[in-house]
Design a protein around this motif. Structure first.
Motif, PDB file in Angstrom:
ATOM      1  N   MET A   1       0.745  -1.196   0.050  1.00  0.00           N
ATOM      2  CA  MET A   1      -0.025  -0.073  -0.027  1.00  0.00           C
ATOM      3  C   MET A   1       0.728   1.202  -0.051  1.00  0.00           C
ATOM      4  SD  MET A   1      -3.125  -0.799   2.632  1.00  0.00           S
ATOM      5  CE  MET A   1      -2.198  -1.831   3.760  1.00  0.00           C
ATOM      6  N   ASP A   2       0.544   2.207  -0.722  1.00  0.00           N
ATOM      7  CA  ASP A   2       1.307   3.585  -0.770  1.00  0.00           C
ATOM      8  C   ASP A   2       0.761   4.111   0.147  1.00  0.00           C
ATOM      9  OD1 ASP A   2      -1.096   4.348  -1.940  1.00  0.00           O
ATOM     10  OD2 ASP A   2      -0.445   4.407  -4.042  1.00  0.00           O
ATOM     11  N   ARG A   3       1.187   5.631   0.563  1.00  0.00           N
ATOM     12  CA  ARG A   3       0.639   6.548   1.627  1.00  0.00           C
ATOM     13  C   ARG A   3      -0.873   6.922   1.255  1.00  0.00           C
ATOM     14  NH1 ARG A   3       4.847   8.690   4.604  1.00  0.00           N
ATOM     15  NH2 ARG A   3       3.539  10.395   5.211  1.00  0.00           N
ATOM     16  N   ARG A   4      -1.208   6.931   0.034  1.00  0.00           N
ATOM     17  CA  ARG A   4      -2.563   7.315  -0.036  1.00  0.00           C
ATOM     18  C   ARG A   4      -3.559   6.311   0.472  1.00  0.00           C
ATOM     19  NH1 ARG A   4      -4.457  11.195  -3.480  1.00  0.00           N
ATOM     20  NH2 ARG A   4      -2.334  11.506  -4.525  1.00  0.00           N
ATOM     21  N   GLU A   5      -3.208   5.097   0.108  1.00  0.00           N
ATOM     22  CA  GLU A   5      -4.119   3.802   0.241  1.00  0.00           C
ATOM     23  C   GLU A   5      -3.961   3.761   1.974  1.00  0.00           C
ATOM     24  OE1 GLU A   5      -3.565   1.089  -3.636  1.00  0.00           O
ATOM     25  OE2 GLU A   5      -1.846   0.906  -2.033  1.00  0.00           O
ATOM     26  N   ILE A   6      -2.786   4.083   2.559  1.00  0.00           N
ATOM     27  CA  ILE A   6      -2.673   3.678   4.049  1.00  0.00           C
ATOM     28  C   ILE A   6      -3.813   4.981   4.602  1.00  0.00           C
ATOM     29  CG2 ILE A   6      -1.193   4.000   6.098  1.00  0.00           C
ATOM     30  CD1 ILE A   6      -0.718   1.526   4.595  1.00  0.00           C
ATOM     31  N   ASP A  24      -4.523  15.587  16.120  1.00  0.00           N
ATOM     32  CA  ASP A  24      -3.215  16.533  16.180  1.00  0.00           C
ATOM     33  C   ASP A  24      -2.645  16.386  14.820  1.00  0.00           C
ATOM     34  OD1 ASP A  24      -1.090  18.442  17.717  1.00  0.00           O
ATOM     35  OD2 ASP A  24       0.064  16.684  16.841  1.00  0.00           O
ATOM     36  N   GLN A  25      -2.233  17.243  13.924  1.00  0.00           N
ATOM     37  CA  GLN A  25      -1.531  16.942  12.786  1.00  0.00           C
ATOM     38  C   GLN A  25      -0.414  16.329  12.743  1.00  0.00           C
ATOM     39  OE1 GLN A  25      -1.215  20.571  10.640  1.00  0.00           O
ATOM     40  NE2 GLN A  25      -0.255  19.634   8.705  1.00  0.00           N
ATOM     41  N   GLY A  26       0.667  16.577  14.055  1.00  0.00           N
ATOM     42  CA  GLY A  26       1.840  15.746  13.790  1.00  0.00           C
ATOM     43  C   GLY A  26       1.362  14.313  14.328  1.00  0.00           C
ATOM     44  N   GLU A  27       0.817  14.173  15.245  1.00  0.00           N
ATOM     45  CA  GLU A  27       0.413  12.775  15.893  1.00  0.00           C
ATOM     46  C   GLU A  27      -0.129  11.835  14.509  1.00  0.00           C
ATOM     47  OE1 GLU A  27      -2.158  12.707  18.923  1.00  0.00           O
ATOM     48  OE2 GLU A  27      -0.609  13.175  20.431  1.00  0.00           O
ATOM     49  N   ALA A  28      -0.967  12.652  13.533  1.00  0.00           N
ATOM     50  CA  ALA A  28      -1.552  12.008  12.298  1.00  0.00           C
ATOM     51  C   ALA A  28      -0.781  11.683  11.159  1.00  0.00           C
ATOM     52  CB  ALA A  28      -2.596  12.736  11.936  1.00  0.00           C
ATOM     53  N   ARG A  29       0.372  12.525  11.337  1.00  0.00           N
ATOM     54  CA  ARG A  29       1.584  12.300  10.303  1.00  0.00           C
ATOM     55  C   ARG A  29       2.534  11.143  10.593  1.00  0.00           C
ATOM     56  NH1 ARG A  29       3.949  16.445  11.145  1.00  0.00           N
ATOM     57  NH2 ARG A  29       2.694  17.746   9.774  1.00  0.00           N
ATOM     58  N   ASP A  30       2.695  10.971  12.040  1.00  0.00           N
ATOM     59  CA  ASP A  30       3.508   9.877  12.458  1.00  0.00           C
ATOM     60  C   ASP A  30       2.617   8.688  12.417  1.00  0.00           C
ATOM     61  OD1 ASP A  30       5.346  11.552  13.129  1.00  0.00           O
ATOM     62  OD2 ASP A  30       4.752  11.941  15.389  1.00  0.00           O
ATOM     63  N   GLN A  31       1.299   8.555  12.649  1.00  0.00           N
ATOM     64  CA  GLN A  31       0.613   7.347  12.499  1.00  0.00           C
ATOM     65  C   GLN A  31       0.520   6.943  11.169  1.00  0.00           C
ATOM     66  OE1 GLN A  31      -3.599   7.506  12.770  1.00  0.00           O
ATOM     67  NE2 GLN A  31      -3.781   5.903  13.880  1.00  0.00           N
ATOM     68  N   LEU A  32       0.660   7.933  10.285  1.00  0.00           N
ATOM     69  CA  LEU A  32       0.548   7.555   8.741  1.00  0.00           C
ATOM     70  C   LEU A  32       2.028   6.978   8.506  1.00  0.00           C
ATOM     71  CD1 LEU A  32      -0.767   7.543   5.876  1.00  0.00           C
ATOM     72  CD2 LEU A  32       0.113   9.788   5.502  1.00  0.00           C
ATOM     73  N   ALA A  33       3.022   7.731   8.797  1.00  0.00           N
ATOM     74  CA  ALA A  33       4.306   6.991   8.719  1.00  0.00           C
ATOM     75  C   ALA A  33       4.666   5.567   9.156  1.00  0.00           C
ATOM     76  CB  ALA A  33       5.421   8.089   9.179  1.00  0.00           C
ATOM     77  N   TRP A  35       2.431   3.354   9.869  1.00  0.00           N
ATOM     78  CA  TRP A  35       1.592   2.316   9.329  1.00  0.00           C
ATOM     79  C   TRP A  35       2.161   1.923   7.825  1.00  0.00           C
ATOM     80  CZ3 TRP A  35      -3.812   0.050  10.347  1.00  0.00           C
ATOM     81  CH2 TRP A  35      -4.049  -0.062  11.616  1.00  0.00           C
ATOM     82  N   HIS A  36       2.574   3.224   7.136  1.00  0.00           N
ATOM     83  CA  HIS A  36       3.370   2.685   5.844  1.00  0.00           C
ATOM     84  C   HIS A  36       4.502   2.071   5.955  1.00  0.00           C
ATOM     85  CE1 HIS A  36       5.439   4.169   2.101  1.00  0.00           C
ATOM     86  NE2 HIS A  36       4.434   3.792   1.778  1.00  0.00           N
ATOM     87  N   GLU A  37       5.138   2.273   7.058  1.00  0.00           N
ATOM     88  CA  GLU A  37       6.479   1.390   7.154  1.00  0.00           C
ATOM     89  C   GLU A  37       6.252  -0.042   7.109  1.00  0.00           C
ATOM     90  OE1 GLU A  37      10.429   0.654   7.649  1.00  0.00           O
ATOM     91  OE2 GLU A  37       9.308   2.770   6.794  1.00  0.00           O
ATOM     92  N   GLN A  66      -7.855  -1.952  20.593  1.00  0.00           N
ATOM     93  CA  GLN A  66      -7.457  -1.035  19.274  1.00  0.00           C
ATOM     94  C   GLN A  66      -6.587  -1.614  18.359  1.00  0.00           C
ATOM     95  OE1 GLN A  66      -6.498   2.806  20.562  1.00  0.00           O
ATOM     96  NE2 GLN A  66      -5.438   3.427  18.607  1.00  0.00           N
ATOM     97  N   ILE A  67      -7.074  -1.503  17.111  1.00  0.00           N
ATOM     98  CA  ILE A  67      -6.525  -2.211  16.135  1.00  0.00           C
ATOM     99  C   ILE A  67      -4.792  -1.846  15.934  1.00  0.00           C
ATOM    100  CG2 ILE A  67      -7.250  -0.526  14.325  1.00  0.00           C
ATOM    101  CD1 ILE A  67      -7.366  -2.946  12.422  1.00  0.00           C
ATOM    102  N   LEU A  68      -4.119  -2.493  15.619  1.00  0.00           N
ATOM    103  CA  LEU A  68      -2.622  -2.131  15.394  1.00  0.00           C
ATOM    104  C   LEU A  68      -2.159  -2.649  13.848  1.00  0.00           C
ATOM    105  CD1 LEU A  68      -1.073  -3.305  18.823  1.00  0.00           C
ATOM    106  CD2 LEU A  68      -1.514  -1.132  18.057  1.00  0.00           C
ATOM    107  N   PRO A  69      -1.081  -2.253  13.320  1.00  0.00           N
ATOM    108  CA  PRO A  69      -0.625  -2.788  11.887  1.00  0.00           C
ATOM    109  C   PRO A  69      -0.478  -4.436  11.885  1.00  0.00           C
ATOM    110  CG  PRO A  69       0.575  -0.802  12.472  1.00  0.00           C
ATOM    111  CD  PRO A  69      -0.423  -1.212  13.772  1.00  0.00           C
ATOM    112  N   ALA A  70       0.075  -4.943  13.116  1.00  0.00           N
ATOM    113  CA  ALA A  70      -0.004  -6.357  13.132  1.00  0.00           C
ATOM    114  C   ALA A  70      -1.312  -7.006  12.680  1.00  0.00           C
ATOM    115  CB  ALA A  70       0.540  -6.779  14.354  1.00  0.00           C
ATOM    116  N   ASP A  71      -2.305  -6.503  13.193  1.00  0.00           N
ATOM    117  CA  ASP A  71      -3.690  -6.967  13.197  1.00  0.00           C
ATOM    118  C   ASP A  71      -3.962  -6.918  11.452  1.00  0.00           C
ATOM    119  OD1 ASP A  71      -4.085  -7.295  15.749  1.00  0.00           O
ATOM    120  OD2 ASP A  71      -4.511  -5.199  15.994  1.00  0.00           O
TER     121      ASP A  71
END
Length: 233
Positions: A1-6, A24-33, A35-37, A66-71
């Motif tokens: 998945m690319d960042r848009r799909e994530i 929070d914009q910073g937390e959303a950016r970190d969450q996106l990074a 999950w993409h990683e 709460q769901i995690l990337p491992a799920d």
């Protein structure tokens, strides 16, 4: 998945479980990074049964956590293992003497099956699927799966088969195409030489290099009854 799909997947998860939403914009950016990683090498959907949204919805539906990337990654690995477990490698169309091309085609086929691009090839399809056109053309050119040199070397160890092939090559009837009424050998099996003891029991039952004369006569009669093959103009 690319960042848009994530980002689309996180938005979908946020609608089902608001705990995952980051205001929070910073937390959303970190969450996106993050999950993409962790999920960048996993597709969002495939043509054959995988959908990351369905995996996320299933977790949210049955788990209080709460769901995690491992799920998402665990169902994907199970999906890959299941498909590879049901896959039987078909014969590559590459030249077997070209080891690099042969291996590359095998690896490419397995990868396509694992990531959901192609369907697994089942064991029953090894005999029912159509022969690859490249292999079919090569077989027509060679004339047999066994090279002539190897066939000649095997002839002393397979006298019955060698005699059968020689008869067919010379236009004589194939004696093994009919059962033997003398030794009761079935179609395709060589005749047997039986030695009877004084008590009337069979002491040995060894294959004959040549069929019994009655079997040859039966094959000749059957060949005479077959309609003539049309000749090419």
């Amino acid at each position: 998945m690319d960042r848009r799909e994530i980002a689309a997947l996180l938005a979908y998860i946020g609608r089902l479980d608001p705990r995952t939403i980051r205001t929070d914009q910073g937390e959303a950016r970190d969450q996106l990074a993050q999950w993409h990683e962790l999920l960048g090498d996993i597709p969002l959907t495939t043509q054959h049964g995988w959908n990351a949204r369905i995996a996320a919805r299933q977790h949210i539906r049955v788990s209080p956590y709460q769901i995690l990337p491992a799920d998402i990654a665990r169902p994907w690995e199970s999906y890959r293992r299941d498909r590879l477990g049901r896959h039987t490698d078909p014969t590559p169309s590459a030249d077997p003497d070209d080891q690099a091309a042969w291996t590359a085609e095998l690896v490419g086929t397995r990868r396509a099956v694992a990531v959901g691009i192609a369907q697994p090839v089942q064991q029953r399809q090894l005999t029912s699927r159509r022969i690859d056109p490249k292999l079919e053309a090569r077989l027509r050119k060679v004339g047999s799966c066994i090279p002539p040199e190897a066939r000649a070397s095997l002839a002393p160890y397979r006298p019955a088969r060698a005699a059968r092939e020689a008869a067919i090559a010379q236009g004589r009837p194939d004696a093994l195409s009919v059962p033997c009424q003398w030794c009761q050998a079935p179609v395709g099996e060589p005749c047997r030489r039986r030695r009877i003891g004084l008590d009337g029991d069979a002491r040995s039952n060894t294959p004959r290099a040549t069929p019994h004369p009655g079997r040859i006569d039966l094959a000749t009669a059957q060949q005479a009854q077959e309609p003539p093959q049309p000749t090419m103009a």
